[in-house]
Design an enzyme around this catalytic site. Structure first.
Site, PDB file in Angstrom:
ATOM      1  CD  GLU A   1     -11.925   6.394   5.262  1.00 41.89           C
ATOM      2  OE1 GLU A   1     -11.302   5.304   5.498  1.00 41.89           O
ATOM      3  OE2 GLU A   1     -11.183   7.203   4.585  1.00 41.89           O
TER       4      GLU A   1
ATOM      5  CE  LYS B   1      -2.180   4.980   7.267  1.00 41.43           C
ATOM      6  NZ  LYS B   1      -3.197   5.699   7.756  1.00 41.43           N
TER       7      LYS B   1
ATOM      8  NE  ARG C   1      -2.341   1.272   3.616  1.00 44.18           N
ATOM      9  CZ  ARG C   1      -3.117   1.070   4.647  1.00 44.18           C
ATOM     10  NH1 ARG C   1      -4.711   0.850   4.517  1.00 44.18           N
ATOM     11  NH2 ARG C   1      -2.681   1.450   5.821  1.00 44.18           N
TER      12      ARG C   1
HETATM   13  N1  PXG Z   1      -9.086   4.987   7.407  1.00 46.32           N
HETATM   14  C1  PXG Z   1      -8.446   5.873   7.374  1.00 46.32           C
HETATM   15  C2  PXG Z   1      -8.647   7.201   7.076  1.00 46.32           C
HETATM   16  C3  PXG Z   1      -7.209   5.760   8.063  1.00 46.32           C
HETATM   17  O1  PXG Z   1      -6.324   6.716   8.594  1.00 46.32           O
HETATM   18  C4  PXG Z   1      -7.983   3.332   8.479  1.00 46.32           C
HETATM   19  C5  PXG Z   1      -9.133   3.810   7.578  1.00 46.32           C
HETATM   20  C6  PXG Z   1      -7.783   2.228   8.737  1.00 46.32           C
HETATM   21  O2  PXG Z   1      -6.591   1.149   7.796  1.00 46.32           O
HETATM   22  P1  PXG Z   1      -5.687   0.085   8.271  1.00 46.32           P
HETATM   23  O3  PXG Z   1      -5.032  -0.006   7.188  1.00 46.32           O
HETATM   24  O4  PXG Z   1      -4.832   0.741   9.470  1.00 46.32           O
HETATM   25  O5  PXG Z   1      -6.710  -0.857   8.834  1.00 46.32           O
HETATM   26  C7  PXG Z   1      -6.959   4.249   8.646  1.00 46.32           C
HETATM   27  C8  PXG Z   1      -5.628   4.016   9.328  1.00 46.32           C
HETATM   28  C9  PXG Z   1      -2.631   6.995  13.600  1.00 46.32           C
HETATM   29  C10 PXG Z   1      -3.043   5.934  12.864  1.00 46.32           C
HETATM   30  O6  PXG Z   1      -1.379   7.013  14.068  1.00 46.32           O
HETATM   31  C11 PXG Z   1      -4.035   6.003  11.888  1.00 46.32           C
HETATM   32  C12 PXG Z   1      -4.404   4.724  11.037  1.00 46.32           C
HETATM   33  C13 PXG Z   1      -3.723   3.477  11.288  1.00 46.32           C
HETATM   34  C14 PXG Z   1      -2.669   3.499  12.380  1.00 46.32           C
HETATM   35  C15 PXG Z   1      -2.460   4.569  12.980  1.00 46.32           C
HETATM   36  O7  PXG Z   1      -3.323   8.016  13.636  1.00 46.32           O
HETATM   37  N2  PXG Z   1      -5.338   4.816  10.196  1.00 46.32           N
END
Ligand code: PXG
Length: 287
Positions: A184, A151, A52
């Site tokens: 989301e 991301k 990703r």
């Molecule tokens: N939507 C958004 C906008 C995110 O930023 C997810 C969904 C979930 O994705 P994953 O791949 O983690 O299942 C995210 C992920 C942080 C932090 O430190 C943020 C995320 C993941 C880990 C840490 O703020 N967001």
């Protein structure tokens, strides 16, 4: 204890982990990142996160000056050097230092940064009682402006929505897309359960395709639940039997109210609890 940070191709002391004020990651939020869990010293779903990261970079025309295998190695080195058993990795790639101005041709040396540390989780009662949510008035980025599938280091969209959640006394907030559909949350994907069917918005709803989301969809399918990606409205959520969020930090967390409407029984539902148990088994399996 001071951390060892991977920067400039090697591990350096936290105090020496510095980058230029001219880096476009800082000046313009021009860069990409990943947040990854470490369970029992093993980097969880490592390959999916690296894939990703490279896809996000490709979408913003950022060439990461390492191969995926070298990035995997850098993450593993950093986890080991900091003796992380259960923790969190923040992997960041910036555009690099350049002149003041948007032109990417005037930048050089993209910075690959790896931080391995402990993780801050939602409060424990969130898991026993479930979470309350409100819908933010800030909508998710229009995919024609900035695809939510990237991301990127531009998180202001999510931060502005999260502020609305915080103001309402909540740890997350629901975001709709430009069509008014459910997208989301600010850092988590969203699911509902209705009559035993598990539903979640598809990538075309303008969401980040979460690694946890994909893993939970696969676990749910293997467990025999019907899983559907489809367009959802807030009404669908209000009248659902169960709701839950997925994310790297959250894992699987039940939502028991949205905008003052109680969801289902008002307690974490049976399918949500089953999927959390299955996900936790996966985290212990060395995946
Ligand atoms: N939507 C958004 C906008 C995110 O930023 C997810 C969904 C979930 O994705 P994953 O791949 O983690 O299942 C995210 C992920 C942080 C932090 O430190 C943020 C995320 C993941 C880990 C840490 O703020 N967001």
């Amino acid at each position: 204890m001071a951390l060892k940070i991977y920067l400039g191709g090697k591990l350096v002391d936290e105090a020496d982990a510095k980058i230029s004020v001219f880096d476009h990651g800082l000046l313009y939020g021009d860069g990409v990142f990943e947040g990854i869990r470490v369970y029992g010293g093993k980097v969880f779903l490592h390959r999916q996160h690296i894939d990703r990261l490279f896809e996000s970079a490709k979408a913003i025309r950022l060439v990461i000056p390492m191969t995926p295998e070298q990035v995997i190695d850098a993450v593993e080195q950093t986890v080991k050097a900091n003796n992380i058993g259960d923790g969190y990795v923040r992997l960041v790639v910036t555009r690099g230092a350049g002149s003041l101005g948007l032109d990417i041709r005037r930048t050089s040396n993209p910075q690959v940064i790896v931080i391995a540390d402990t993780i801050s989780l939602y409060p424990p009662e969130t898991y026993t009682k479930g979470m309350n949510l409100v819908t933010a008035s800030t909508i998710r980025n229009h995919p024609g402006a900035l695809s939510a599938r990237i991301k990127s280091l531009n998180y202001l969209n999510n931060i502005l929505a999260r502020i609305e959640g915080t103001d309402a006394g909540m740890v997350e907030a629901l975001m709709l897309n430009h069509k008014g559909e459910v997208a989301e949350c600010t850092g988590d994907n969203i699911f509902l359960v209705k009559n035993g069917v598990v539903r979640t918005p598809g990538p075309d709803a303008g969401i980040l395709e979460g690694i946890t989301r994909n893993a939970v969809m696969q676990l749910a399918t293997e467990a025999g639940y019907r899983v559907e990606e489809c367009s959802l409205t807030r009404h669908d959520l209000y009248v659902s039997d169960e709701m839950f969020l997925t994310g790297t930090a959250a894992e699987v967390v039940a939502v028991v109210s949205l905008d003052g409407r109680t969801i289902g029984s008002g307690e974490p539902g049976p399918i949500t609890r089953d999927l959390l148990a299955r996900f936790q088994a996966l985290t212990r399996s060395g995946a």
